[in-house]
Design a protein around this motif. Sequence first.
Motif, PDB file in Angstrom:
ATOM      1  N   ASN A  70     144.217 116.707  25.225  1.00 46.04           N
ATOM      2  CA  ASN A  70     143.592 117.774  24.451  1.00 46.04           C
ATOM      3  C   ASN A  70     144.609 118.884  24.198  1.00 46.04           C
ATOM      4  OD1 ASN A  70     140.988 116.560  24.460  1.00 46.04           O
ATOM      5  ND2 ASN A  70     140.671 117.291  26.547  1.00 46.04           N
ATOM      6  N   GLN A  71     144.546 119.484  23.022  1.00 46.37           N
ATOM      7  CA  GLN A  71     145.482 120.556  22.670  1.00 46.37           C
ATOM      8  C   GLN A  71     145.213 121.785  23.524  1.00 46.37           C
ATOM      9  OE1 GLN A  71     145.976 121.356  18.436  1.00 46.37           O
ATOM     10  NE2 GLN A  71     146.269 123.526  18.882  1.00 46.37           N
ATOM     11  N   GLU A  76     142.772 128.452  24.987  1.00 50.31           N
ATOM     12  CA  GLU A  76     142.159 127.723  23.876  1.00 50.31           C
ATOM     13  C   GLU A  76     142.382 126.229  24.094  1.00 50.31           C
ATOM     14  OE1 GLU A  76     142.443 128.990  19.565  1.00 50.31           O
ATOM     15  OE2 GLU A  76     143.647 127.156  19.494  1.00 50.31           O
ATOM     16  N   LYS A  90     141.425 122.570  22.387  1.00 52.45           N
ATOM     17  CA  LYS A  90     140.866 121.813  21.268  1.00 52.45           C
ATOM     18  C   LYS A  90     140.739 120.356  21.684  1.00 52.45           C
ATOM     19  CE  LYS A  90     141.421 120.772  16.345  1.00 52.45           C
ATOM     20  NZ  LYS A  90     142.252 120.962  15.122  1.00 52.45           N
ATOM     21  N   ASP A 118     140.487 116.492  21.619  1.00 48.96           N
ATOM     22  CA  ASP A 118     141.042 115.457  20.750  1.00 48.96           C
ATOM     23  C   ASP A 118     139.938 114.441  20.432  1.00 48.96           C
ATOM     24  OD1 ASP A 118     142.432 113.464  19.452  1.00 48.96           O
ATOM     25  OD2 ASP A 118     144.149 113.527  20.803  1.00 48.96           O
ATOM     26  N   LYS A 119     139.142 114.757  19.437  1.00 47.38           N
ATOM     27  CA  LYS A 119     137.989 113.932  19.080  1.00 47.38           C
ATOM     28  C   LYS A 119     138.397 112.492  18.766  1.00 47.38           C
ATOM     29  CE  LYS A 119     134.365 113.530  15.550  1.00 47.38           C
ATOM     30  NZ  LYS A 119     133.743 114.164  14.369  1.00 47.38           N
ATOM     31  N   GLU A 156     132.151 118.294  14.222  1.00 48.03           N
ATOM     32  CA  GLU A 156     133.540 118.755  14.210  1.00 48.03           C
ATOM     33  C   GLU A 156     134.121 118.762  15.627  1.00 48.03           C
ATOM     34  OE1 GLU A 156     135.371 119.507  11.484  1.00 48.03           O
ATOM     35  OE2 GLU A 156     133.615 118.710  10.415  1.00 48.03           O
ATOM     36  N   PRO A 157     135.450 118.622  15.728  1.00 50.43           N
ATOM     37  CA  PRO A 157     136.081 118.662  17.052  1.00 50.43           C
ATOM     38  C   PRO A 157     135.778 119.989  17.747  1.00 50.43           C
ATOM     39  CG  PRO A 157     137.636 117.881  15.393  1.00 50.43           C
ATOM     40  CD  PRO A 157     136.422 118.358  14.653  1.00 50.43           C
ATOM     41  N   LYS A 158     135.511 119.926  19.053  1.00 50.50           N
ATOM     42  CA  LYS A 158     135.186 121.130  19.810  1.00 50.50           C
ATOM     43  C   LYS A 158     136.421 121.981  20.026  1.00 50.50           C
ATOM     44  CE  LYS A 158     131.031 119.663  22.224  1.00 50.50           C
ATOM     45  NZ  LYS A 158     130.215 120.652  21.507  1.00 50.50           N
ATOM     46  N   LEU A 159     136.255 123.285  19.813  1.00 45.94           N
ATOM     47  CA  LEU A 159     137.314 124.259  20.064  1.00 45.94           C
ATOM     48  C   LEU A 159     136.761 125.278  21.046  1.00 45.94           C
ATOM     49  CD1 LEU A 159     140.155 125.329  19.427  1.00 45.94           C
ATOM     50  CD2 LEU A 159     139.136 126.656  17.568  1.00 45.94           C
ATOM     51  N   ASN A 210     137.284 128.578  23.371  1.00 46.74           N
ATOM     52  CA  ASN A 210     138.078 129.789  23.584  1.00 46.74           C
ATOM     53  C   ASN A 210     137.499 130.580  24.750  1.00 46.74           C
ATOM     54  OD1 ASN A 210     140.054 129.723  21.405  1.00 46.74           O
ATOM     55  ND2 ASN A 210     138.285 129.898  20.052  1.00 46.74           N
TER      56      ASN A 210
END
Length: 250
Positions: free
Chosen positions: A161-162, A171, A173, A175-176, A242-245, A247
């Motif tokens: 995951n980013q 943060e 993100k 990786d869907k 959408e891919p989960k972000l 924060n």
Amino acid sequence: MKKIGFTFLTIIGITSCTIKEEFTIQEDGKIKYTYNVDGAELQTYIPDQNDFFSTLDEQKKFVQAMEKGMTLEKFFTEIKNNDELLKSHNEAANKFLANNKTTYEKVKQHIIKVDFKTLNYSTELVSTNENMASESKLLNDFLFDFFNAIDNPFSSKYINNQKVITKNKVEIKIDKAAYEKLINGLSTQFGGESTYSSLFKYKLIIHTPQKITASSENGSNFSLDQKTVEFNYTFSELIADEPKLINVTY
């Protein structure tokens, strides 16, 4: 003496019940990062369980050391000095190390832990926010590639995951695409996509040195002192929409 069961490390890498990432941000800015794969409910997938646990008893010293955790340098030294650990895979292991000397030198100080009896695998590293994302990927890719090289009937990779961590913000993100690929692989091997996407889980835990002031995700669980936040998802939730972000500000 039988070969110790390293195959499960690669199996749980793709069929575990829970994948957990944990970040502990220290006052000095250093970050302890742990990547954990919990395969406790996969005991039934171990072929010849009696042989497996008999081998663990025979290799008790190594097994106990792995439960406590050891550096990769110590881990590979143990493998080189004990021909019984890998047996038929010794040649593949030596070839992998010979072809990956540069990466090994970069990651050898980091920690690997394995509890063979509970099928629990984790890696630990301490880094700066500038280097944490690249170092965690380097470490886990190296180990997943190693286990793939020596004894893996599947094809698995570390899900990276980013990660972007600054002075007061984390943060993540998801990786869907990687989780979708994982679900597809599970369905191919075992069948039942809906089962794997709903039962298999991802956990994210973030510890911060100050109180958390904001979180982008509803349903996040906070500690009483507001310095720890935990997120829990099924794979179904990770691959939906959408891919989960995520924060977190502190």
